[in-house]
Design a protein around this motif. Structure first.
Motif, PDB file in Angstrom:
ATOM      1  N   ILE A  68      33.786  32.924  43.360  1.00 46.61           N
ATOM      2  CA  ILE A  68      33.414  34.078  42.544  1.00 46.61           C
ATOM      3  C   ILE A  68      34.514  35.124  42.656  1.00 46.61           C
ATOM      4  N   ALA A  69      34.887  35.726  41.517  1.00 47.47           N
ATOM      5  CA  ALA A  69      35.896  36.780  41.509  1.00 47.47           C
ATOM      6  C   ALA A  69      35.324  38.035  40.856  1.00 47.47           C
ATOM      7  N   ASN A  70      35.648  39.184  41.421  1.00 45.38           N
ATOM      8  CA  ASN A  70      35.229  40.460  40.838  1.00 45.38           C
ATOM      9  C   ASN A  70      36.132  40.809  39.659  1.00 45.38           C
ATOM     10  N   MET A  71      35.511  41.276  38.573  1.00 44.79           N
ATOM     11  CA  MET A  71      36.262  41.723  37.413  1.00 44.79           C
ATOM     12  C   MET A  71      36.449  43.237  37.481  1.00 44.79           C
ATOM     13  N   THR A  72      37.473  43.737  36.779  1.00 45.23           N
ATOM     14  CA  THR A  72      37.825  45.155  36.812  1.00 45.23           C
ATOM     15  C   THR A  72      37.402  45.826  35.512  1.00 45.23           C
ATOM     16  N   LYS A  73      36.753  46.980  35.649  1.00 49.36           N
ATOM     17  CA  LYS A  73      36.282  47.711  34.474  1.00 49.36           C
ATOM     18  C   LYS A  73      37.403  48.555  33.892  1.00 49.36           C
ATOM     19  N   GLY A  74      37.603  48.421  32.558  1.00 49.48           N
ATOM     20  CA  GLY A  74      38.639  49.174  31.873  1.00 49.48           C
ATOM     21  C   GLY A  74      38.082  50.053  30.784  1.00 49.48           C
ATOM     22  N   GLU A  75      38.903  50.345  29.801  1.00 44.21           N
ATOM     23  CA  GLU A  75      38.501  51.218  28.703  1.00 44.21           C
ATOM     24  C   GLU A  75      37.373  50.603  27.888  1.00 44.21           C
ATOM     25  N   ASN A  76      36.521  51.470  27.346  1.00 49.47           N
ATOM     26  CA  ASN A  76      35.403  51.067  26.474  1.00 49.47           C
ATOM     27  C   ASN A  76      34.435  50.115  27.169  1.00 49.47           C
ATOM     28  N   GLY A  77      34.423  50.151  28.497  1.00 46.05           N
ATOM     29  CA  GLY A  77      33.473  49.324  29.226  1.00 46.05           C
ATOM     30  C   GLY A  77      33.799  47.847  29.207  1.00 46.05           C
ATOM     31  N   VAL A  78      35.067  47.504  28.979  1.00 43.48           N
ATOM     32  CA  VAL A  78      35.487  46.096  28.955  1.00 43.48           C
ATOM     33  C   VAL A  78      35.982  45.705  30.349  1.00 43.48           C
ATOM     34  N   TRP A  79      35.356  44.716  30.917  1.00 39.88           N
ATOM     35  CA  TRP A  79      35.735  44.190  32.229  1.00 39.88           C
ATOM     36  C   TRP A  79      36.710  43.022  32.033  1.00 39.88           C
TER      37      TRP A  79
END
Length: 397
Positions: free
Chosen positions: A75-86
């Motif tokens: 499992i890998a954690n995703m990073t939250k960016g602009e406009n709520g896009v991970w």
């Protein structure tokens, strides 16, 4: 008048939903396979606190189960960016087919921007293919294609009509030739659809035949669950939750009545009905079935393939002693002869030890076999490899 107004409202609502489906879809399929063979996943979830991605492209971990230590996808954690896009980008991935899904605040979620999915037992997962090398075998190429059919056959021994999938090679319909047959058996939780969807059997056969690496052959993929006539949703029981182990799993009845499948094929297709033109192989439970079928019907199959096979017999309810005298029946199988007895397993497979013990048994009685060991565990990545390497060995007379 009220009825017309209601009809108008429903029509507008339906059209709006249809437009949303047609015109609200994303412009680009995800995940994105980058030029350097890294893969980028994205998911728009602006209100989520945590988004993760999981799949076989990440390092496996071991988890305890009643069957032993099993491989669990990383499992890998995703990073939250602009406009709520991970987002998350992998390291460079080897060419292969990969399943994956997201975990949003602890809830398993399919990728809403990937239209392509596979059913593995009861779980629907998305997938993608990193092209090149081995995975090119798993893709539809510009080559002659065989035909896939779903057929029902009568099994007098099991008392029901049952379903199987059958692949006929390119040119079969226009030819008068007789062909050899590979009987390909699925594992626990699978059915007559498993080797097609997860195993990419049709694509592998089309491509190997086109490359001249495999002889044209039929591939028969029956349902190996005694209490099913077909896959969930495809048979008389209708729609129900698929389970890993069905009733009467691995109790000898399937092996005892397997010749019902062979008789159907040899009565309805142009095939060579002789030992030299029959092969049988299977993964996990299908390897278990393969081992017992081939020794219970010695002199029937010239090619035998055990892929990560379950080995130890369970309680025999066949009524004909399918699991009796293992050493004696293996010796009979050896004496009647065969051309290839192929065993393959991953070095971290939870069935590794039982396969090691079975090889010691074969060594003790002097029964020849070929053994392949590679990385990873009890996963489809290995079984696609084994099929791709086993098929070119068949029927090379």
């Amino acid at each position: 008048m009220k009825n017309y107004v209601l009809l108008f409202i429903l029509s507008v609502s339906f059209f709006a939903q249809a437009q949303d489906t047609l015109f609200g879809a994303p412009d680009e399929l995800t995940p994105k396979i980058n030029d350097d063979k890294t893969v980028t996943f994205t998911l728009r979830a602006p209100k989520a606190d945590s988004v993760q991605v999981t799949g076989a492209f990440l390092p496996f971990t071991k988890v305890k189960s009643p069957m032993g230590d099993m491989d669990k996808e990383g499992i890998a954690n995703m990073t939250k960016g602009e406009n709520g896009v991970w987002s998350y980008t992998t390291s460079v991935l080897p060419s292969d087919l990969y399943k994956y899904h997201f975990i949003v605040d602890g809830l398993r979620v399919a990728d809403p921007t990937n239209s392509f999915g596979l059913r593995d037992v009861s779980a629907i997962t998305n997938f993608f293919i990193v092209p090149g090398d081995r995975a090119d075998l798993y893709m539809v190429q510009d080559v002659p294609h065989g035909t896939l059919a779903s057929r029902w056959y009568d099994s007098p021994g099991l008392g029901i009509d049952r379903k199987l999938s059958i692949y006929t090679p390119p040119g079969y319909e226009d030819s008068k030739a007789d062909y050899p047959v590979l009987y390909l058996l699925h594992g626990a939780g699978g059915d007559e659809e498993a080797w097609l969807n997860l195993g990419r059997t049709v694509q592998i056969l089309d491509n190997l035949i086109a490359q001249g690496k495999a002889k044209p052959m039929l591939v028969v993929m029956p349902n190996g669950n005694v209490d099913q006539d077909a896959a969930p949703g495809a048979g008389s029981r209708g729609y129900y939750m698929p389970t890993f182990f069905t009733a009467e799993t691995m109790n000898g009845k399937y092996e005892a009545n397997f010749m019902d499948v062979v008789k159907f094929v040899e009565s309805n297709y142009r095939v060579k009905a002789k030992q030299a033109s029959r092969a049988i192989a299977g993964l996990s439970m299908g390897g278990y079935h393969t081992m017992h079928i081939s020794r219970f019907y010695p002199g029937t199959f010239d090619y035998v393939g055990l892929f990560s096979a379950a080995i130890n017999p369970r309680i025999d309810q066949s009524g004909v002693g399918v699991y009796d005298d293992l050493d004696g029946t293996l010796k009979t199988q050896m004496d009647k002869g065969y051309k290839l007895y192929y065993m393959a397993i991953g070095e971290t497979d939870f069935l590794y030890k039982t396969n090691e013990e079975f090889r010691a048994r074969l060594d003790k009685i002097g029964m020849p076999y070929e053994y392949v060991e590679n990385g990873d565990g009890h996963i489809w990545r290995n079984w696609r490899i084994y099929l791709s390497e086993f098929v070119p060995r068949l029927f090379q007379e």
